[in-house]
Design a protein around this motif. Sequence first.
Motif, PDB file in Angstrom:
ATOM      1  N   ARG A 137       0.844  -1.209   0.000  1.00  0.00           N
ATOM      2  CA  ARG A 137       0.000   0.000   0.000  1.00  0.00           C
ATOM      3  C   ARG A 137       0.872   1.248   0.000  1.00  0.00           C
ATOM      4  N   PHE A 138       1.946   1.225   0.759  1.00  0.00           N
ATOM      5  CA  PHE A 138       2.837   2.384   0.827  1.00  0.00           C
ATOM      6  C   PHE A 138       3.391   2.723  -0.556  1.00  0.00           C
ATOM      7  N   TRP A 139       3.924   1.696  -1.244  1.00  0.00           N
ATOM      8  CA  TRP A 139       4.542   1.953  -2.542  1.00  0.00           C
ATOM      9  C   TRP A 139       3.524   2.358  -3.606  1.00  0.00           C
ATOM     10  N   ALA A 140       2.338   1.748  -3.557  1.00  0.00           N
ATOM     11  CA  ALA A 140       1.280   2.138  -4.494  1.00  0.00           C
ATOM     12  C   ALA A 140       0.890   3.593  -4.243  1.00  0.00           C
ATOM     13  N   ASP A 141       0.805   3.975  -2.978  1.00  0.00           N
ATOM     14  CA  ASP A 141       0.484   5.350  -2.600  1.00  0.00           C
ATOM     15  C   ASP A 141       1.577   6.299  -3.102  1.00  0.00           C
ATOM     16  N   TYR A 142       2.836   5.848  -3.045  1.00  0.00           N
ATOM     17  CA  TYR A 142       3.949   6.665  -3.509  1.00  0.00           C
ATOM     18  C   TYR A 142       3.853   6.901  -5.018  1.00  0.00           C
ATOM     19  N   VAL A 143       3.506   5.856  -5.752  1.00  0.00           N
ATOM     20  CA  VAL A 143       3.294   6.001  -7.204  1.00  0.00           C
ATOM     21  C   VAL A 143       2.236   7.073  -7.433  1.00  0.00           C
ATOM     22  N   ASP A 144       1.138   6.976  -6.692  1.00  0.00           N
ATOM     23  CA  ASP A 144       0.042   7.931  -6.826  1.00  0.00           C
ATOM     24  C   ASP A 144       0.477   9.359  -6.541  1.00  0.00           C
ATOM     25  N   LYS A 145       1.320   9.522  -5.553  1.00  0.00           N
ATOM     26  CA  LYS A 145       1.706  10.873  -5.129  1.00  0.00           C
ATOM     27  C   LYS A 145       2.672  11.518  -6.124  1.00  0.00           C
ATOM     28  N   LYS A 146       3.443  10.688  -6.817  1.00  0.00           N
ATOM     29  CA  LYS A 146       4.560  11.250  -7.577  1.00  0.00           C
ATOM     30  C   LYS A 146       4.434  11.172  -9.089  1.00  0.00           C
ATOM     31  N   MET A 147       4.081   9.971  -9.585  1.00  0.00           N
ATOM     32  CA  MET A 147       4.296   9.690 -11.002  1.00  0.00           C
ATOM     33  C   MET A 147       3.541  10.592 -11.959  1.00  0.00           C
ATOM     34  N   GLY A 157      10.481  -3.432  15.483  1.00  0.00           N
ATOM     35  CA  GLY A 157      11.553  -2.848  14.688  1.00  0.00           C
ATOM     36  C   GLY A 157      11.249  -2.671  13.214  1.00  0.00           C
ATOM     37  N   GLU A 158      10.094  -3.154  12.753  1.00  0.00           N
ATOM     38  CA  GLU A 158       9.739  -2.996  11.342  1.00  0.00           C
ATOM     39  C   GLU A 158       8.878  -1.752  11.163  1.00  0.00           C
ATOM     40  N   PRO A 159       9.252  -0.876  10.210  1.00  0.00           N
ATOM     41  CA  PRO A 159       8.512   0.383  10.067  1.00  0.00           C
ATOM     42  C   PRO A 159       7.311   0.295   9.139  1.00  0.00           C
ATOM     43  N   ILE A 160       6.272   1.023   9.524  1.00  0.00           N
ATOM     44  CA  ILE A 160       5.134   1.241   8.626  1.00  0.00           C
ATOM     45  C   ILE A 160       4.909   2.747   8.610  1.00  0.00           C
ATOM     46  N   VAL A 161       4.790   3.342   7.416  1.00  0.00           N
ATOM     47  CA  VAL A 161       4.618   4.794   7.335  1.00  0.00           C
ATOM     48  C   VAL A 161       3.384   5.150   6.514  1.00  0.00           C
ATOM     49  N   GLU A 162       3.009   6.446   6.578  1.00  0.00           N
ATOM     50  CA  GLU A 162       1.766   6.989   6.000  1.00  0.00           C
ATOM     51  C   GLU A 162       0.608   6.636   6.919  1.00  0.00           C
ATOM     52  N   SER A 163      -0.008   7.651   7.503  1.00  0.00           N
ATOM     53  CA  SER A 163      -0.982   7.418   8.580  1.00  0.00           C
ATOM     54  C   SER A 163      -2.131   6.497   8.179  1.00  0.00           C
ATOM     55  N   LEU A 164      -2.656   6.636   6.951  1.00  0.00           N
ATOM     56  CA  LEU A 164      -3.782   5.774   6.560  1.00  0.00           C
ATOM     57  C   LEU A 164      -3.335   4.330   6.393  1.00  0.00           C
ATOM     58  N   VAL A 165      -2.115   4.128   5.911  1.00  0.00           N
ATOM     59  CA  VAL A 165      -1.559   2.779   5.782  1.00  0.00           C
ATOM     60  C   VAL A 165      -1.360   2.193   7.181  1.00  0.00           C
ATOM     61  N   ILE A 166      -0.874   3.023   8.100  1.00  0.00           N
ATOM     62  CA  ILE A 166      -0.660   2.583   9.486  1.00  0.00           C
ATOM     63  C   ILE A 166      -1.988   2.171  10.126  1.00  0.00           C
ATOM     64  N   LEU A 167      -3.030   2.989   9.945  1.00  0.00           N
ATOM     65  CA  LEU A 167      -4.339   2.677  10.543  1.00  0.00           C
ATOM     66  C   LEU A 167      -4.842   1.316  10.060  1.00  0.00           C
ATOM     67  N   GLU A 168      -4.695   1.054   8.751  1.00  0.00           N
ATOM     68  CA  GLU A 168      -5.157  -0.237   8.218  1.00  0.00           C
ATOM     69  C   GLU A 168      -4.326  -1.378   8.783  1.00  0.00           C
ATOM     70  N   TYR A 169      -3.026  -1.153   8.934  1.00  0.00           N
ATOM     71  CA  TYR A 169      -2.147  -2.180   9.504  1.00  0.00           C
ATOM     72  C   TYR A 169      -2.574  -2.515  10.929  1.00  0.00           C
ATOM     73  N   ILE A 170      -2.797  -1.479  11.725  1.00  0.00           N
ATOM     74  CA  ILE A 170      -3.220  -1.661  13.119  1.00  0.00           C
ATOM     75  C   ILE A 170      -4.529  -2.439  13.157  1.00  0.00           C
ATOM     76  N   ASP A 171      -5.450  -2.088  12.261  1.00  0.00           N
ATOM     77  CA  ASP A 171      -6.761  -2.739  12.231  1.00  0.00           C
ATOM     78  C   ASP A 171      -6.642  -4.212  11.867  1.00  0.00           C
ATOM     79  N   GLU A 172      -5.686  -4.527  10.973  1.00  0.00           N
ATOM     80  CA  GLU A 172      -5.532  -5.922  10.542  1.00  0.00           C
ATOM     81  C   GLU A 172      -4.766  -6.756  11.561  1.00  0.00           C
ATOM     82  N   LYS A 173      -3.858  -6.116  12.267  1.00  0.00           N
ATOM     83  CA  LYS A 173      -3.005  -6.834  13.200  1.00  0.00           C
ATOM     84  C   LYS A 173      -3.703  -7.122  14.528  1.00  0.00           C
ATOM     85  N   TRP A 174      -4.480  -6.134  15.027  1.00  0.00           N
ATOM     86  CA  TRP A 174      -5.183  -6.284  16.296  1.00  0.00           C
ATOM     87  C   TRP A 174      -6.683  -6.255  16.030  1.00  0.00           C
TER      88      TRP A 174
END
Lengths: 219, 255
Positions: free
Chosen positions: A96-106, B90-107
Amino acid sequence: MADKVILLDFWPSMFGMRVRIALAEKGVEYEFREEDLFNKSPLLLKMNPVHKKIPVLIHNGKPVCESLIAVQYIDEVWNDKAPLLPSDPYRKAHARFWADYVDKKMYDLGKNVSTKKGEEQEAANKEFIECLKLFEGELGDKTYFGGETFGFCDVALITFYSWFKTFEMCGNFSIEAECPKLIAWAKRCMEKESVAKSLPDRHKLYDFALQVKKMNGIE
Amino acid sequence: THTHTKTENKVHVIIYTTEVDYSFCRFDCNMGEVKVIGSRKSQFCTRVEWALKLKGVAYEYLEEDLRNKSPLLLKFNPVHKKVPVLLHDGEPIVESLVILEYIDEKWKENPLLPQEPYERAMARCWAKFVDEKCVFGAWDACRAEGEEEKEKAIGSAQESIAFLEKQIEGKIFFGGEQIGFLDLVVGWIPLWLGVMEEAGGMKLLEAEKFPCLHEWAQNFIKIPLIKECLPPREELANYFQASLSYLRSLAANKP
Protein backbone atom coordinates in the motif's frame (compact mmCIF):
# COMPACT_ATOMS: atom_id res chain seq x y z
CA MET A 1 -28.03 -12.94 -9.42
CA ALA A 2 -25.32 -12.21 -11.96
CA ASP A 3 -22.94 -9.36 -11.17
CA LYS A 4 -23.33 -6.24 -13.28
CA VAL A 5 -20.05 -4.39 -13.57
CA ILE A 6 -19.55 -1.14 -15.46
CA LEU A 7 -16.32 0.81 -15.71
CA LEU A 8 -16.54 4.52 -16.54
CA ASP A 9 -13.15 5.23 -18.02
CA PHE A 10 -11.09 7.20 -20.53
CA TRP A 11 -8.78 5.16 -22.71
CA PRO A 12 -5.49 7.09 -22.09
CA SER A 13 -5.96 7.21 -18.32
CA MET A 14 -3.25 5.35 -16.41
CA PHE A 15 -5.66 5.30 -13.47
CA GLY A 16 -8.42 3.66 -15.48
CA MET A 17 -5.93 1.11 -16.79
CA ARG A 18 -5.30 -0.11 -13.24
CA VAL A 19 -8.94 -1.05 -12.80
CA ARG A 20 -8.99 -2.76 -16.21
CA ILE A 21 -6.00 -4.88 -15.20
CA ALA A 22 -7.55 -5.85 -11.86
CA LEU A 23 -10.83 -6.89 -13.49
CA ALA A 24 -8.94 -8.89 -16.13
CA GLU A 25 -6.80 -10.61 -13.47
CA LYS A 26 -9.98 -11.76 -11.75
CA GLY A 27 -11.69 -12.74 -15.00
CA VAL A 28 -14.62 -10.38 -14.32
CA GLU A 29 -16.93 -9.57 -17.23
CA TYR A 30 -17.70 -5.88 -17.41
CA GLU A 31 -18.98 -3.13 -19.64
CA PHE A 32 -16.39 -0.52 -20.58
CA ARG A 33 -17.91 2.91 -21.06
CA GLU A 34 -15.73 5.56 -22.59
CA GLU A 35 -16.27 9.02 -21.09
CA ASP A 36 -15.84 12.25 -22.99
CA LEU A 37 -14.08 14.32 -20.36
CA PHE A 38 -15.14 17.58 -22.03
CA ASN A 39 -18.74 16.45 -21.92
CA LYS A 40 -19.12 14.30 -18.82
CA SER A 41 -22.09 11.96 -18.79
CA PRO A 42 -24.93 12.38 -16.26
CA LEU A 43 -24.00 8.91 -15.00
CA LEU A 44 -20.44 9.98 -14.18
CA LEU A 45 -21.63 13.13 -12.43
CA LYS A 46 -24.14 11.09 -10.45
CA MET A 47 -21.72 8.28 -9.54
CA ASN A 48 -18.80 10.56 -8.63
CA PRO A 49 -20.37 13.84 -7.50
CA VAL A 50 -17.40 14.72 -5.30
CA HIS A 51 -14.56 14.58 -7.84
CA LYS A 52 -16.44 14.09 -11.14
CA LYS A 53 -13.50 11.99 -12.33
CA ILE A 54 -12.84 8.65 -13.92
CA PRO A 55 -12.30 5.80 -13.33
CA VAL A 56 -15.52 4.85 -11.57
CA LEU A 57 -16.26 1.18 -11.02
CA ILE A 58 -20.00 0.56 -10.75
CA HIS A 59 -20.82 -2.82 -9.20
CA ASN A 60 -24.51 -3.69 -9.18
CA GLY A 61 -25.34 0.02 -9.28
CA LYS A 62 -22.93 1.03 -6.49
CA PRO A 63 -20.00 3.27 -7.41
CA VAL A 64 -16.41 2.92 -6.20
CA CYS A 65 -14.15 5.86 -7.06
CA GLU A 66 -10.37 6.27 -6.89
CA SER A 67 -8.42 3.68 -8.87
CA LEU A 68 -6.39 2.10 -6.04
CA ILE A 69 -9.48 1.88 -3.82
CA ALA A 70 -11.36 0.23 -6.70
CA VAL A 71 -8.49 -2.26 -7.19
CA GLN A 72 -8.59 -3.17 -3.48
CA TYR A 73 -12.36 -3.53 -3.67
CA ILE A 74 -12.04 -5.87 -6.68
CA ASP A 75 -9.42 -7.89 -4.79
CA GLU A 76 -11.71 -8.25 -1.76
CA VAL A 77 -14.91 -9.09 -3.65
CA TRP A 78 -13.45 -11.48 -6.24
CA ASN A 79 -11.19 -13.18 -3.74
CA ASP A 80 -11.29 -16.65 -5.29
CA LYS A 81 -8.36 -16.11 -7.64
CA ALA A 82 -5.28 -14.01 -8.43
CA PRO A 83 -4.87 -12.24 -5.07
CA LEU A 84 -3.40 -8.78 -5.65
CA LEU A 85 -2.64 -7.86 -2.05
CA PRO A 86 -0.62 -10.17 0.23
CA SER A 87 -2.42 -11.66 3.23
CA ASP A 88 0.31 -10.73 5.69
CA PRO A 89 -0.51 -7.31 7.23
CA TYR A 90 3.09 -6.04 7.13
CA ARG A 91 3.60 -6.99 3.49
CA LYS A 92 0.16 -5.54 2.72
CA ALA A 93 1.16 -2.25 4.34
CA HIS A 94 4.38 -2.27 2.34
CA ALA A 95 2.46 -2.75 -0.92
CA ARG A 96 0.00 0.00 0.00
CA PHE A 97 2.84 2.38 0.83
CA TRP A 98 4.54 1.95 -2.54
CA ALA A 99 1.28 2.14 -4.49
CA ASP A 100 0.48 5.35 -2.60
CA TYR A 101 3.95 6.67 -3.51
CA VAL A 102 3.29 6.00 -7.20
CA ASP A 103 0.04 7.93 -6.83
CA LYS A 104 1.71 10.87 -5.13
CA LYS A 105 4.56 11.25 -7.58
CA MET A 106 4.30 9.69 -11.00
CA TYR A 107 1.49 11.69 -12.60
CA ASP A 108 2.96 15.11 -11.83
CA LEU A 109 6.52 14.02 -12.64
CA GLY A 110 5.38 12.63 -16.00
CA LYS A 111 3.37 15.75 -16.73
CA ASN A 112 6.36 17.99 -16.01
CA VAL A 113 8.61 15.95 -18.28
CA SER A 114 6.04 16.19 -21.06
CA THR A 115 5.26 19.88 -20.83
CA LYS A 116 8.26 21.79 -19.51
CA LYS A 117 11.03 23.26 -21.62
CA GLY A 118 14.72 24.07 -21.31
CA GLU A 119 16.26 24.05 -17.85
CA GLU A 120 12.93 23.27 -16.19
CA GLN A 121 12.58 20.18 -18.36
CA GLU A 122 16.08 19.00 -17.54
CA ALA A 123 15.23 19.30 -13.86
CA ALA A 124 11.94 17.47 -14.45
CA ASN A 125 13.72 14.65 -16.32
CA LYS A 126 16.21 14.29 -13.48
CA GLU A 127 13.47 14.10 -10.85
CA PHE A 128 11.56 11.57 -12.95
CA ILE A 129 14.56 9.27 -13.33
CA GLU A 130 15.37 9.59 -9.62
CA CYS A 131 11.86 8.42 -8.83
CA LEU A 132 12.15 5.45 -11.18
CA LYS A 133 15.51 4.53 -9.64
CA LEU A 134 13.83 4.50 -6.25
CA PHE A 135 11.32 2.01 -7.63
CA GLU A 136 14.19 -0.02 -9.11
CA GLY A 137 15.78 -0.14 -5.68
CA GLU A 138 12.55 -1.36 -4.14
CA LEU A 139 12.10 -3.99 -6.86
CA GLY A 140 15.63 -5.33 -6.38
CA ASP A 141 16.06 -8.78 -7.85
CA LYS A 142 12.43 -9.74 -7.46
CA THR A 143 10.28 -10.76 -10.41
CA TYR A 144 7.53 -8.40 -9.35
CA PHE A 145 7.24 -5.79 -6.58
CA GLY A 146 5.31 -8.27 -4.42
CA GLY A 147 7.82 -11.09 -5.04
CA GLU A 148 7.02 -14.02 -7.27
CA THR A 149 3.48 -13.01 -8.08
CA PHE A 150 2.06 -9.98 -9.86
CA GLY A 151 0.35 -7.75 -7.31
CA PHE A 152 -1.03 -4.43 -6.14
CA CYS A 153 2.12 -2.39 -6.48
CA ASP A 154 2.81 -3.77 -9.97
CA VAL A 155 -0.74 -2.77 -10.99
CA ALA A 156 -0.21 0.73 -9.60
CA LEU A 157 2.99 1.38 -11.54
CA ILE A 158 2.79 -0.64 -14.78
CA THR A 159 0.09 1.59 -16.25
CA PHE A 160 2.60 4.44 -16.48
CA TYR A 161 4.76 2.24 -18.73
CA SER A 162 2.38 2.83 -21.63
CA TRP A 163 3.22 6.53 -21.26
CA PHE A 164 6.99 6.04 -21.22
CA LYS A 165 7.34 6.55 -24.98
CA THR A 166 5.53 9.88 -24.64
CA PHE A 167 7.78 10.92 -21.75
CA GLU A 168 10.90 9.90 -23.67
CA MET A 169 9.89 11.72 -26.85
CA CYS A 170 8.87 14.90 -25.03
CA GLY A 171 11.75 14.84 -22.59
CA ASN A 172 14.31 13.68 -25.14
CA PHE A 173 15.86 11.00 -22.98
CA SER A 174 15.93 7.21 -22.77
CA ILE A 175 14.33 5.59 -19.76
CA GLU A 176 15.74 2.15 -20.60
CA ALA A 177 19.27 3.52 -20.61
CA GLU A 178 18.79 4.92 -17.10
CA CYS A 179 16.59 2.21 -15.58
CA PRO A 180 17.13 -1.09 -17.40
CA LYS A 181 15.91 -3.23 -14.49
CA LEU A 182 12.63 -1.37 -14.32
CA ILE A 183 12.09 -1.73 -18.08
CA ALA A 184 12.83 -5.46 -17.76
CA TRP A 185 10.17 -5.66 -15.03
CA ALA A 186 7.71 -3.73 -17.21
CA LYS A 187 8.28 -6.12 -20.12
CA ARG A 188 7.66 -9.08 -17.80
CA CYS A 189 4.36 -7.49 -16.77
CA MET A 190 3.42 -6.89 -20.40
CA GLU A 191 3.71 -10.64 -21.02
CA LYS A 192 0.63 -11.08 -18.86
CA GLU A 193 -2.58 -11.04 -20.86
CA SER A 194 -4.40 -8.92 -18.28
CA VAL A 195 -1.80 -6.17 -18.65
CA ALA A 196 -1.27 -6.39 -22.41
CA LYS A 197 -4.95 -6.03 -23.16
CA SER A 198 -5.52 -3.22 -20.66
CA LEU A 199 -2.77 -0.87 -21.82
CA PRO A 200 -3.30 1.09 -25.03
CA ASP A 201 -0.72 1.24 -27.81
CA ARG A 202 2.05 3.64 -26.79
CA HIS A 203 2.23 5.26 -30.22
CA LYS A 204 -1.47 6.03 -30.06
CA LEU A 205 -0.89 7.56 -26.61
CA TYR A 206 1.94 9.70 -27.93
CA ASP A 207 -0.27 11.04 -30.73
CA PHE A 208 -2.96 11.79 -28.16
CA ALA A 209 -0.46 13.59 -25.92
CA LEU A 210 0.71 15.74 -28.83
CA GLN A 211 -2.89 16.68 -29.56
CA VAL A 212 -3.46 17.69 -25.94
CA LYS A 213 -0.29 19.75 -25.88
CA LYS A 214 -1.32 21.51 -29.09
CA MET A 215 -4.75 22.24 -27.65
CA ASN A 216 -3.13 23.78 -24.60
CA GLY A 217 -0.72 25.81 -26.67
CA ILE A 218 2.35 23.84 -25.61
CA GLU A 219 4.82 22.93 -28.29
CA THR B 1 14.22 -9.20 23.37
CA HIS B 2 11.15 -8.95 25.57
CA THR B 3 9.15 -11.64 27.23
CA HIS B 4 5.48 -11.01 27.67
CA THR B 5 3.07 -13.03 29.69
CA LYS B 6 -0.13 -13.61 27.84
CA THR B 7 -3.09 -12.52 29.87
CA GLU B 8 -6.77 -12.62 29.14
CA ASN B 9 -7.69 -10.56 26.10
CA LYS B 10 -10.90 -9.05 27.40
CA VAL B 11 -12.08 -5.72 26.16
CA HIS B 12 -15.13 -4.24 27.81
CA VAL B 13 -16.99 -1.61 25.84
CA ILE B 14 -20.03 -0.11 27.52
CA ILE B 15 -22.41 1.67 25.20
CA TYR B 16 -25.07 3.98 26.53
CA THR B 17 -27.86 5.43 24.42
CA THR B 18 -26.44 8.91 24.12
CA GLU B 19 -22.90 8.39 25.28
CA VAL B 20 -20.23 5.91 24.33
CA ASP B 21 -17.90 4.94 27.12
CA TYR B 22 -14.53 3.77 25.90
CA SER B 23 -13.05 2.99 29.31
CA PHE B 24 -11.85 -0.56 29.01
CA CYS B 25 -9.14 -2.78 30.33
CA ARG B 26 -5.78 -2.57 28.70
CA PHE B 27 -4.09 -5.88 28.30
CA ASP B 28 -0.65 -7.17 27.67
CA CYS B 29 -0.26 -9.57 24.84
CA ASN B 30 2.72 -11.10 23.19
CA MET B 31 2.13 -9.20 19.99
CA GLY B 32 5.56 -7.57 19.96
CA GLU B 33 7.01 -4.21 20.78
CA VAL B 34 5.23 -1.16 19.41
CA LYS B 35 6.67 2.34 19.08
CA VAL B 36 5.32 5.48 17.48
CA ILE B 37 7.68 8.12 16.12
CA GLY B 38 5.58 11.24 15.99
CA SER B 39 4.92 14.86 16.74
CA ARG B 40 2.13 15.64 19.15
CA LYS B 41 1.17 18.72 17.09
CA SER B 42 0.39 16.56 14.07
CA GLN B 43 -3.15 15.27 13.63
CA PHE B 44 -1.74 12.51 11.42
CA CYS B 45 0.19 11.19 14.44
CA THR B 46 -2.65 11.58 16.94
CA ARG B 47 -4.92 9.39 14.83
CA VAL B 48 -2.35 6.58 15.10
CA GLU B 49 -2.31 6.89 18.90
CA TRP B 50 -6.12 6.81 18.96
CA ALA B 51 -6.14 3.59 16.93
CA LEU B 52 -3.62 1.91 19.21
CA LYS B 53 -5.53 2.96 22.34
CA LEU B 54 -8.83 1.76 20.89
CA LYS B 55 -7.23 -1.63 20.36
CA GLY B 56 -5.70 -1.63 23.83
CA VAL B 57 -2.17 -1.82 22.44
CA ALA B 58 0.67 -0.67 24.68
CA TYR B 59 3.22 1.47 22.88
CA GLU B 60 6.16 3.76 23.44
CA TYR B 61 5.88 7.26 22.02
CA LEU B 62 9.00 8.95 20.66
CA GLU B 63 8.49 12.69 20.17
CA GLU B 64 10.26 14.03 17.12
CA ASP B 65 11.58 17.60 16.67
CA LEU B 66 10.58 18.21 13.06
CA ARG B 67 13.08 21.02 12.64
CA ASN B 68 15.86 18.67 13.62
CA LYS B 69 14.90 15.20 12.45
CA SER B 70 16.41 12.30 14.32
CA PRO B 71 18.58 9.62 12.70
CA LEU B 72 15.87 7.15 13.78
CA LEU B 73 13.21 8.91 11.70
CA LEU B 74 15.49 9.25 8.69
CA LYS B 75 16.40 5.57 8.96
CA PHE B 76 12.83 4.31 9.17
CA ASN B 77 11.22 6.72 6.72
CA PRO B 78 13.95 7.49 4.21
CA VAL B 79 11.47 8.11 1.38
CA HIS B 80 9.29 10.82 2.94
CA LYS B 81 11.26 11.64 6.13
CA LYS B 82 7.92 12.36 7.84
CA VAL B 83 5.96 11.41 10.91
CA PRO B 84 4.11 9.29 11.90
CA VAL B 85 6.14 6.10 11.74
CA LEU B 86 4.88 2.97 13.47
CA LEU B 87 7.59 0.55 14.52
CA HIS B 88 6.36 -2.97 15.22
CA ASP B 89 9.19 -5.21 16.44
CA GLY B 90 11.55 -2.85 14.69
CA GLU B 91 9.74 -3.00 11.34
CA PRO B 92 8.51 0.38 10.07
CA ILE B 93 5.13 1.24 8.63
CA VAL B 94 4.62 4.79 7.34
CA GLU B 95 1.77 6.99 6.00
CA SER B 96 -0.98 7.42 8.58
CA LEU B 97 -3.78 5.77 6.56
CA VAL B 98 -1.56 2.78 5.78
CA ILE B 99 -0.66 2.58 9.49
CA LEU B 100 -4.34 2.68 10.54
CA GLU B 101 -5.16 -0.24 8.22
CA TYR B 102 -2.15 -2.18 9.50
CA ILE B 103 -3.22 -1.66 13.12
CA ASP B 104 -6.76 -2.74 12.23
CA GLU B 105 -5.53 -5.92 10.54
CA LYS B 106 -3.01 -6.83 13.20
CA TRP B 107 -5.18 -6.28 16.30
CA LYS B 108 -8.71 -7.56 15.83
CA GLU B 109 -10.45 -5.93 18.83
CA ASN B 110 -12.75 -2.96 18.14
CA PRO B 111 -12.56 -3.17 14.34
CA LEU B 112 -12.04 0.22 12.70
CA LEU B 113 -12.93 -0.58 9.12
CA PRO B 114 -16.27 -2.23 8.26
CA GLN B 115 -16.23 -5.91 7.31
CA GLU B 116 -18.22 -5.52 4.09
CA PRO B 117 -16.06 -4.70 1.01
CA TYR B 118 -18.26 -1.88 -0.32
CA GLU B 119 -18.46 -0.17 3.07
CA ARG B 120 -14.70 -0.51 3.38
CA ALA B 121 -14.21 1.09 -0.04
CA MET B 122 -16.48 3.98 1.00
CA ALA B 123 -14.56 4.54 4.24
CA ARG B 124 -11.27 4.57 2.31
CA CYS B 125 -12.67 6.97 -0.30
CA TRP B 126 -13.87 9.42 2.30
CA ALA B 127 -10.62 9.17 4.23
CA LYS B 128 -8.69 10.09 1.08
CA PHE B 129 -11.10 12.96 0.45
CA VAL B 130 -10.65 14.29 3.98
CA ASP B 131 -6.86 14.18 3.82
CA GLU B 132 -6.62 15.61 0.31
CA LYS B 133 -9.43 18.16 0.25
CA CYS B 134 -10.68 19.04 3.71
CA VAL B 135 -7.35 19.43 5.50
CA PHE B 136 -5.74 21.49 2.74
CA GLY B 137 -8.96 23.39 2.10
CA ALA B 138 -9.05 24.47 5.73
CA TRP B 139 -5.38 25.44 5.68
CA ASP B 140 -5.89 27.45 2.47
CA ALA B 141 -8.81 29.29 4.06
CA CYS B 142 -6.64 29.93 7.10
CA ARG B 143 -3.79 31.33 5.02
CA ALA B 144 -5.84 33.37 2.55
CA GLU B 145 -5.55 37.13 2.82
CA GLY B 146 -7.66 39.84 1.25
CA GLU B 147 -11.45 39.76 1.42
CA GLU B 148 -12.10 38.21 -1.99
CA GLU B 149 -9.43 35.52 -1.73
CA LYS B 150 -10.52 34.68 1.80
CA GLU B 151 -14.18 34.40 0.88
CA LYS B 152 -13.37 32.14 -2.05
CA ALA B 153 -11.15 29.88 0.07
CA ILE B 154 -13.80 29.67 2.81
CA GLY B 155 -16.46 28.78 0.23
CA SER B 156 -14.30 26.03 -1.21
CA ALA B 157 -13.45 24.61 2.22
CA GLN B 158 -17.09 24.64 3.27
CA GLU B 159 -18.06 22.77 0.09
CA SER B 160 -15.80 19.94 1.25
CA ILE B 161 -17.18 20.08 4.80
CA ALA B 162 -20.72 19.84 3.41
CA PHE B 163 -19.90 16.37 2.08
CA LEU B 164 -18.84 15.31 5.60
CA GLU B 165 -22.05 16.73 7.06
CA LYS B 166 -24.03 14.44 4.74
CA GLN B 167 -21.96 11.43 5.80
CA ILE B 168 -22.51 11.94 9.54
CA GLU B 169 -26.23 12.76 9.29
CA GLY B 170 -28.28 10.34 11.39
CA LYS B 171 -25.23 8.65 12.90
CA ILE B 172 -23.46 8.86 16.25
CA PHE B 173 -20.09 8.20 14.65
CA PHE B 174 -18.92 7.96 11.04
CA GLY B 175 -18.36 4.32 11.94
CA GLY B 176 -22.00 3.93 13.02
CA GLU B 177 -22.60 2.92 16.63
CA GLN B 178 -18.91 2.86 17.44
CA ILE B 179 -15.83 4.88 16.55
CA GLY B 180 -14.48 3.80 13.19
CA PHE B 181 -11.70 4.45 10.73
CA LEU B 182 -13.29 7.59 9.35
CA ASP B 183 -13.87 9.10 12.81
CA LEU B 184 -10.14 8.87 13.45
CA VAL B 185 -9.39 10.48 10.07
CA VAL B 186 -11.89 13.32 10.62
CA GLY B 187 -10.76 13.56 14.25
CA TRP B 188 -8.60 16.63 13.53
CA ILE B 189 -11.72 18.75 13.17
CA PRO B 190 -12.65 19.39 16.82
CA LEU B 191 -9.23 20.74 17.85
CA TRP B 192 -7.04 21.41 14.83
CA LEU B 193 -9.77 23.04 12.74
CA GLY B 194 -10.77 25.20 15.71
CA VAL B 195 -7.19 26.38 16.07
CA MET B 196 -6.89 27.05 12.32
CA GLU B 197 -10.10 29.06 12.41
CA GLU B 198 -8.74 31.21 15.22
CA ALA B 199 -5.35 31.70 13.60
CA GLY B 200 -6.90 32.45 10.22
CA GLY B 201 -9.63 34.73 11.52
CA MET B 202 -12.43 32.75 9.92
CA LYS B 203 -15.20 30.29 10.78
CA LEU B 204 -15.64 27.13 8.73
CA LEU B 205 -17.58 24.70 10.91
CA GLU B 206 -20.62 26.89 11.50
CA ALA B 207 -23.11 25.11 13.78
CA GLU B 208 -26.16 26.37 11.85
CA LYS B 209 -24.75 25.23 8.49
CA PHE B 210 -23.32 21.91 9.67
CA PRO B 211 -25.31 20.90 12.78
CA CYS B 212 -24.59 17.15 12.61
CA LEU B 213 -20.85 17.52 12.10
CA HIS B 214 -20.74 20.19 14.79
CA GLU B 215 -22.47 17.87 17.26
CA TRP B 216 -20.20 14.97 16.30
CA ALA B 217 -17.17 17.18 16.93
CA GLN B 218 -18.42 18.27 20.36
CA ASN B 219 -19.04 14.67 21.45
CA PHE B 220 -15.90 13.17 19.92
CA ILE B 221 -13.52 15.43 21.77
CA LYS B 222 -15.12 14.59 25.13
CA ILE B 223 -14.32 10.87 24.87
CA PRO B 224 -11.49 10.35 27.43
CA LEU B 225 -9.36 8.14 25.17
CA ILE B 226 -9.58 10.77 22.43
CA LYS B 227 -9.05 13.74 24.73
CA GLU B 228 -5.97 12.31 26.45
CA CYS B 229 -3.96 12.24 23.19
CA LEU B 230 -4.63 15.86 22.27
CA PRO B 231 -1.86 18.44 22.50
CA PRO B 232 -2.51 21.53 24.66
CA ARG B 233 -4.61 23.99 22.65
CA GLU B 234 -2.35 26.97 23.39
CA GLU B 235 0.74 25.11 22.16
CA LEU B 236 -1.02 24.19 18.93
CA ALA B 237 -2.35 27.74 18.49
CA ASN B 238 1.15 29.19 18.88
CA TYR B 239 2.49 26.71 16.35
CA PHE B 240 -0.15 27.64 13.76
CA GLN B 241 0.33 31.37 14.34
CA ALA B 242 4.06 30.97 13.90
CA SER B 243 3.59 28.93 10.70
CA LEU B 244 1.21 31.54 9.30
CA SER B 245 3.54 34.43 10.13
CA TYR B 246 6.44 32.60 8.54
CA LEU B 247 4.51 31.89 5.34
CA ARG B 248 3.26 35.46 5.16
CA SER B 249 6.74 36.87 5.64
CA LEU B 250 7.98 34.63 2.83
CA ALA B 251 5.24 35.92 0.56
CA ALA B 252 5.93 39.52 1.53
CA ASN B 253 9.62 39.15 0.75
CA LYS B 254 9.04 37.71 -2.71
CA PRO B 255 10.60 39.89 -5.43
